[in-house]
Design a protein around this motif. Structure first.
Motif, mmCIF file in Angstrom:
data_model
loop_
_atom_site.group_PDB
_atom_site.id
_atom_site.type_symbol
_atom_site.label_atom_id
_atom_site.label_comp_id
_atom_site.label_asym_id
_atom_site.label_seq_id
_atom_site.Cartn_x
_atom_site.Cartn_y
_atom_site.Cartn_z
ATOM 1 N N MET A 322 0.880 -1.130 -0.093
ATOM 2 C CA MET A 322 -0.177 0.019 0.082
ATOM 3 C C MET A 322 0.966 1.297 -0.022
ATOM 4 N N TYR A 323 1.907 1.304 0.679
ATOM 5 C CA TYR A 323 2.886 2.512 0.983
ATOM 6 C C TYR A 323 3.508 2.795 -0.592
ATOM 7 N N GLU A 324 3.951 1.604 -1.060
ATOM 8 C CA GLU A 324 4.444 1.652 -2.369
ATOM 9 C C GLU A 324 3.625 2.141 -3.619
ATOM 10 N N TYR A 325 2.466 1.898 -3.468
ATOM 11 C CA TYR A 325 1.234 2.434 -4.337
ATOM 12 C C TYR A 325 1.173 3.558 -4.267
ATOM 13 N N ALA A 326 0.897 4.199 -3.109
ATOM 14 C CA ALA A 326 0.847 5.758 -2.565
ATOM 15 C C ALA A 326 2.087 6.591 -3.133
ATOM 16 N N ASP A 327 3.320 5.965 -2.585
ATOM 17 C CA ASP A 327 4.649 6.801 -2.878
ATOM 18 C C ASP A 327 4.525 7.068 -4.314
ATOM 19 N N THR A 328 4.479 5.887 -5.054
ATOM 20 C CA THR A 328 4.585 5.992 -6.510
ATOM 21 C C THR A 328 3.612 6.813 -7.548
ATOM 22 N N LYS A 329 2.416 6.679 -7.108
ATOM 23 C CA LYS A 329 1.239 7.432 -7.482
ATOM 24 C C LYS A 329 1.355 8.948 -7.318
ATOM 25 N N TYR A 330 1.976 9.395 -5.950
ATOM 26 C CA TYR A 330 2.130 10.797 -5.805
ATOM 27 C C TYR A 330 3.783 11.546 -5.830
ATOM 28 N N GLY A 331 4.470 10.734 -6.223
ATOM 29 C CA GLY A 331 5.782 10.859 -6.796
ATOM 30 C C GLY A 331 6.736 11.136 -5.550
ATOM 31 N N ILE A 332 6.624 10.504 -4.616
ATOM 32 C CA ILE A 332 7.366 10.714 -3.318
ATOM 33 C C ILE A 332 8.827 10.070 -3.552
ATOM 34 N N THR A 333 9.639 10.958 -3.856
ATOM 35 C CA THR A 333 11.282 10.641 -4.407
ATOM 36 C C THR A 333 11.962 11.495 -3.412
ATOM 37 N N GLY A 334 13.302 10.993 -3.615
ATOM 38 C CA GLY A 334 14.382 11.893 -3.016
ATOM 39 C C GLY A 334 14.555 11.519 -1.266
ATOM 40 N N SER A 335 15.094 12.096 -0.417
ATOM 41 C CA SER A 335 15.578 11.929 1.000
ATOM 42 C C SER A 335 14.175 11.604 1.713
ATOM 43 N N ALA A 336 14.298 10.645 2.307
ATOM 44 C CA ALA A 336 13.088 10.187 3.277
ATOM 45 C C ALA A 336 12.716 11.001 4.305
ATOM 46 N N LEU A 337 13.860 12.131 4.665
ATOM 47 C CA LEU A 337 13.622 13.270 5.722
ATOM 48 C C LEU A 337 13.233 14.408 5.052
ATOM 49 N N LYS A 338 12.887 14.563 3.845
ATOM 50 C CA LYS A 338 12.425 15.726 3.566
ATOM 51 C C LYS A 338 10.905 16.145 4.131
ATOM 52 N N ILE A 339 10.948 17.450 4.184
ATOM 53 C CA ILE A 339 9.567 17.779 5.162
ATOM 54 C C ILE A 339 8.311 17.224 4.193
ATOM 55 N N LYS A 340 8.574 17.305 3.012
ATOM 56 C CA LYS A 340 7.235 17.007 2.187
ATOM 57 C C LYS A 340 6.932 15.621 2.526
ATOM 58 N N ASN A 341 8.172 14.541 2.144
ATOM 59 C CA ASN A 341 7.924 13.351 2.263
ATOM 60 C C ASN A 341 7.505 12.761 3.786
ATOM 61 N N LEU A 342 8.073 13.282 4.680
ATOM 62 C CA LEU A 342 7.491 13.118 5.925
ATOM 63 C C LEU A 342 6.083 13.399 6.268
ATOM 64 N N SER A 343 5.624 14.668 5.626
ATOM 65 C CA SER A 343 4.236 15.053 5.910
ATOM 66 C C SER A 343 3.474 13.866 5.441
ATOM 67 N N PHE A 344 3.648 13.620 3.957
ATOM 68 C CA PHE A 344 2.962 12.677 3.295
ATOM 69 C C PHE A 344 2.693 11.270 4.118
ATOM 70 N N ARG A 345 4.018 10.784 4.493
ATOM 71 C CA ARG A 345 3.954 9.561 5.329
ATOM 72 C C ARG A 345 3.051 9.721 6.664
ATOM 73 N N PHE A 346 3.238 10.976 7.456
ATOM 74 C CA PHE A 346 2.529 11.029 8.471
ATOM 75 C C PHE A 346 0.945 11.141 8.161
ATOM 76 N N LEU A 347 0.435 11.764 6.990
ATOM 77 C CA LEU A 347 -0.759 11.690 6.715
ATOM 78 C C LEU A 347 -1.593 10.353 6.270
ATOM 79 N N LEU A 348 -0.879 9.838 5.113
ATOM 80 C CA LEU A 348 -1.104 8.822 4.833
ATOM 81 C C LEU A 348 -1.090 7.506 5.376
ATOM 82 N N ARG A 349 0.095 7.049 5.828
ATOM 83 C CA ARG A 349 0.326 5.686 6.691
ATOM 84 C C ARG A 349 -0.289 6.184 7.963
ATOM 85 N N GLY A 350 -0.126 7.266 8.499
ATOM 86 C CA GLY A 350 -0.956 7.627 9.978
ATOM 87 C C GLY A 350 -2.350 7.411 9.711
ATOM 88 N N GLY A 351 -3.110 7.597 8.786
ATOM 89 C CA GLY A 351 -4.362 7.640 8.452
ATOM 90 C C GLY A 351 -4.710 6.146 8.521
#
Length: 441
Positions: A322-351
């Motif tokens: 599920m995480y791979e599907y969402a990350d690929t669909k919304y283009g979550i690339t680069g450092s795992a610590l980027k604010i955008k990437n952390l925020s995305f994981r917080f909202l989607l995975r947390g939800g």
């Protein structure tokens, strides 16, 4: 359309180019792991804290003969079915890094959608079980020190879900587990060894146990059918292509090494704790073996805490598609610590895990979830679909006897899936009438 990157390094690209095998687009890592690391991913799934439930959920309904023969047969047929899927990984000249991609290429768009739906339900229910397990382990630890029953199981399930969400936010991909797989192995060994030793001690000192299969009439039959679904649940991930996607070339050869490891060395701890637990307590064995054992408080606490921590790591494996599907669909690339990437994981995975945790607390019937998961998704995905896809892909290269063999598998496991689904739904319905919602089991 967001800019997506391919999850592979130059050496893997060269290897794939030489073999003329395409790699689908994904933001997660491809061809980065050794067969040994993948073998530990598979073994982590088999020897997760779920093994603490098989004495009660498999052996009790099936007895000695049915339980032992059933577990051994399930090992053999699961290895066979997974090998069929593994050999189709490069079917059609492209690496099939998702189960739904393989089904979609073989049958078309409708099969893609149906397979994704079945897989999503399967992984959601497995993760529900892990959160129930983690919460149960926390509650068991609490009761070792404070037997006041102020804290109820739903509270511990909520704590477990929160910790799982934190881990999911911090670990971006399946390959990123890395060293955590080593910790997972040590944690598994801890609770398996403790459960084995304490069960062995109790069994040696206990009076004769009752090994008769409990229940009568229809209830007994439904319990046996439900246990058969738990048998296949014990060994199968229903995400083999997603795991195989992380393995280095040669893909099929290395995956077979990992599968042989999983179904030989990997199943021994499961056998050890399952058979010993049932031998020690007979048909009074609970769905969480550590609730039966007697021993020093600190030893039991270590077993429960390690079961809790290992469940957090194992859940991440089964949530990764599920995480791979969402990350690929919304283009979550680069450092795992980027604010955008952390925020995305917080909202989607947390939800996602918040909802998972709510369902876990609402219906905390672990054995029922194991049976229903095996029935509605493991049987169809691992056995029915695997045999039919292999039959379709290799039809021109198979003899009439080989084709007949695959058709027999398809028909038999389709019937088993239907019967086990009815049994699993009935078990949850019966337990829902016996216990109230958000029960403190």
């Amino acid at each position: 359309m967001p800019n997506k990157t391919m999850g592979r390094n130059d050496s893997n690209h060269d290897s794939n180019h030489e073999n003329n095998v395409k790699v689908p687009e994904t933001t997660h890592q491809i061809s980065s792991d050794s067969w040994f690391q993948v073998a530990f991913v598979l073994t982590t799934g088999i020897n997760s804290a779920y093994v603490l439930g098989y004495s009660g959920t498999i052996m009790v309904p099936l007895g000695w003969v049915g339980g032992v023969v059933g577990l051994i047969l399930a090992t053999v047929i699961s290895l066979y079915a997974n090998a069929l899927v593994a050999m189709l990984h490069e079917y059609g000249g492209t690496r099939r890094i998702r189960y739904r991609d393989l089904a979609g290429f073989t049958y078309g768009k409708k099969a893609y959608t149906l397979t994704w739906a079945l897989q999503y339900v399967n992984l959601f229910m497995i993760n529900t079980g892990y959160i129930i397990l983690a919460g149960s382990a926390l509650k068991a630890t609490y009761l070792l020190f404070w037997d006041d029953h102020t804290m109820k199981l739903p509270y511990f399930i909520a704590i477990a879900g929160f910790v799982c969400a934190l881990f999911a936010i911090g670990i971006p991909t399946l390959s990123a587990l890395g060293v955590w797989l080593g910790f997972s192995t040590l944690l598994s060994l801890a609770y398996i060894v403790i459960a084995f030793v304490l069960s062995l001690k109790d069994g040696l000192n206990a009076p004769p146990r009752d090994f008769s299969i409990p229940g009568d009439g229809a209830g007994k039959i439904f319990s046996i059918i439900g246990a058969s679904a738990s048998l296949v649940f014990a060994y199968n991930t229903d995400m083999l292509p997603e795991i195989q996607a992380t393995i280095k070339q040669p893909v099929v050869k290395n995956m077979m090494k990992a599968l042989y490891f999983q179904f030989t060395v990997g199943v021994l701890p499961l056998y050890l704790v399952t058979f010993t637990g049932y031998w020690a307590y007979g048909n009074s064995t609970s769905a969480y073996l550590l609730n039966n054992v007697n021993g020093p408080v600190w030893v039991k606490a270590v077993a429960n805490i390690t079961a809790f921590l290992q469940s957090v790591i194992a859940l991440h494996i089964f949530a990764s598609p599920m995480y791979e599907y969402a990350d690929t669909k919304y283009g979550i690339t680069g450092s795992a610590l980027k604010i955008k990437n952390l925020s995305f994981r917080f909202l989607l995975r947390g939800g996602y895990l918040t909802f998972n945790t709510f369902v876990s607390a609402l219906l905390p019937f672990l054995g029922d979830f194991m049976s229903l998961t095996g029935a509605i998704s493991t049987f169809p995905l691992t056995f029915v679909l695997a045999n039919h896809m292999y039959l379709t892909a290799k039809k021109d290269k198979q003899s009439s006897m080989q084709q007949l063999w695959h058709w027999l598998n398809i028909v038999f496991f389709s019937i088993m899936s239907l019967a086990a689904t009815v049994s699993g739904i009935r078990l949850i319905f019966v337990d829902s009438k016996t216990y109230h919602l958000f029960a403190d089991l």
